[in-house]
Design a protein around this motif. Structure first.
Motif: not given
Lengths: 216, 307
Positions: B205-206, B209, B213, B216, B225-227, B230, B244, B297
């Motif tokens: 992700c980083r 993004h 990240v 965050f 984790r982002c997922t 997302h 999202k 965020h």
């Protein structure tokens, strides 16, 4: 029921896409309920192949995957490759089971389905021994051999076989091989496929996509 | 002539045996045997006479399809009868075609909403395709602080809309595939792949993004984790869809207070008794993020196309 003249224009075939199968057992449960298959016997079942880092092949199918699979047999890290393979009658064009039947109870229907005449079958079990794919069993309650009929009662009513309908991943496909424009023909034209035990010369009509050499 | 008598006797016996055999064959062989092939033609009708039990989706009334089929769910291919059981009696009874032979009790569809029923498809297994949603129940329950290991999935996940996504799968953003270390490494990997010379560039992700990240990492949800929010749905070998989320039902999957949770970990609420007097309606389209964005965020991350 279609007339014999209409039946000869059909040739039913079947595709199993092993890359899509999740081993949920929905097909096994649907087949059991649709056809009153006795306990511990299966017209269709799902096998799991786990190939270890040392290239040993582990195959299991607990209760035919009727209740799916509870855990990995090999620890995740040691399993190089693992996948599910649904099995069912291959409806062979040169089927060994129909050749050995002493009373003409096992036969090819005009539309290419290998079937059993329950009125004539005497349960001698020759066909069970002859089938190289272990797709037949003796139904001891009825005293006859039994196997997948491709849901003959459904396909001629415009319904898919119970296992095809139940599959949540569309890993199973059936259709008319005699029609060059049918979806099953298109898939066979576009995708690479494999047959089980091609060296047996049975010429099966059950085609497997994404199969591995380890599968027998 | 006398020398041939024994031959005639044998011949006569053979003819008699043949006649007996032909007579027996005529009497014992079904009349329709051989009409279509080397079998009894009536066997086809016997097989065809079996009544189907799985009716299929076509049998469901249109009103039922509209109200029950969730347009946002990812599992649109799951047949009603996979969970509810064969519907032949159900359909005949409720359409009034069964006469008095079908009891209402036998016409009600059995439900398979047990924990195991869901895990038939969704238990994490090495043999399952990686792009199929799977869960390790022990890991999942530990993460959610669930006390009772037999808690059925439907306590949180609606079977007809399991994840309460904000968008349909087909409308979610196309996103490059998210690689995972375990796709190449058999054992857990420590350290930063960027420090390894010649390591393939992978999509983390980083990588794209970075600003979001890094921001965050300093917020309350940074342990996720982002997922986790997302969700990523892999469509093919190179791309998938990413979502999202932030609608009430999705956030409540973790934050709703339940008897079978131990109450530890993170804030858990009773929706009808939302803290600070804010009443929550499950169908209210207001996003939790409208008030709680600062926990996840910065403001700029909410803009469409944010890095």
């Amino acid at each position: 029921m279609p007339s014999p003249e209409e039946l000869v224009k059909l040739e039913w075939g079947y595709i199993v896409d092993t890359t899509r199968c999740i081993g949920c057992g929905s097909c096994v449960r649907a087949c059991k309920l649709e056809n009153d298959v006795p306990d511990r016997y299966f017209r269709t079942w799902v096998e799991r192949y786990e190939i270890g880092r040392d290239e040993t092949v582990h195959v299991d199918s607990p209760n035919g995957a009727l209740e799916s699979f509870k855990s990995d047999r090999l620890a995740d890290a040691s399993a190089v490759k693992a996948f599910f393979v649904p099995k069912l009658c291959n409806h062979c064009r040169n089927s060994a089971c129909t050749q050995v039947c002493p009373v003409g109870a096992s036969f090819h229907s005009p539309d290419g389905v290998v079937l059993i005449d329950k009125q004539r079958c005497m349960g001698c079990g020759y066909c069970v021994q002859a089938c190289p794919y272990a797709c037949r069993y003796i139904d001891h309650a009825k005293g006859t051999a039994d196997k997948c009929t491709l849901c003959y009662h459904r396909i001629h009513r415009g319904l898919p076989p119970a296992c095809v309908q139940a599959c949540p991943r569309q890993a199973r496909l059936y259709g008319n091989l005699a029609d060059p424009d049918s979806p099953i023909r298109r898939v066979l034209h576009e995708r690479r496929y494999y047959l089980l035990k091609p060296d047996m010369g049975t010429n099966p009509k059950c085609y497997y996509l994404g199969l591995d050499l380890e599968v027998k | 002539m006398a020398n041939w008598a024994h031959v005639f006797k044998i011949f006569a016996l053979l003819v008699a045996a043949l006649l007996v055999f032909l007579a027996a064959q005529r009497m014992l062989r079904p009349a329709d045997y051989g009409k279509l092939g080397n079998y009894r033609a009536g066997a086809l009708n016997d097989l065809f006479a079996q009544a189907p039990r799985h009716e299929g989706p076509a049998s469901a009334p249109s009103a039922m399809k509209t109200s029950w089929a969730c347009t946002k769910k990812t599992s649109t291919a799951v047949n009603c009868e996979d969970c509810h059981g064969p519907a032949h009696l159900h359909v005949k009874f409720f359409l009034g075609e069964g006469g008095d032979e079908i009891a209402e009790a036998s016409a009600v569809l059995p439900r398979e909403y047990t924990l195991e029923g869901c895990l038939f498809c969704h238990r994490k297994l090495a043999a399952r395709p990686r792009n199929f949603p799977q869960v390790d129940p022990e890991e999942h329950f530990a993460f959610l602080h669930v006390n009772d290991a037999t808690t059925p999935c439907i306590e949180c996940h609606g079977p007809h809309e399991p994840l309460f996504l904000l968008t349909r799968v087909s409308e979610a953003r196309i996103h490059p595939i998210i690689q995972e270390c375990r796709q190449c490494h058999a054992t857990p990997v420590e350290g930063d792949h960027r420090a390894v010379a010649g390591h393939p560039v992978i999509f983390e992700c980083r990588d794209c993004h970075r600003k979001v990240v890094e921001d965050f990492a300093g917020r309350e949800h940074a342990f996720l984790r982002c997922t986790a929010c997302h969700l990523f749905y892999q469509e093919n070998e190179s791309a998938g869809r990413i979502f999202k989320n932030g609608n009430q039902r999705f956030c409540l999957l973790c934050h709703e207070k339940k008897d079978w949770k131990n109450g530890e970990g993170w804030p858990q609420i009773v929706p009808a008794n939302h803290p600070e007097g804010v009443e929550m309606d499950r169908d209210d389209p207001t996003l939790c993020l409208a008030c709680h964005l600062e926990n996840i965020h910065g403001e700029e991350a909410m803009e469409r196309g944010a890095p």
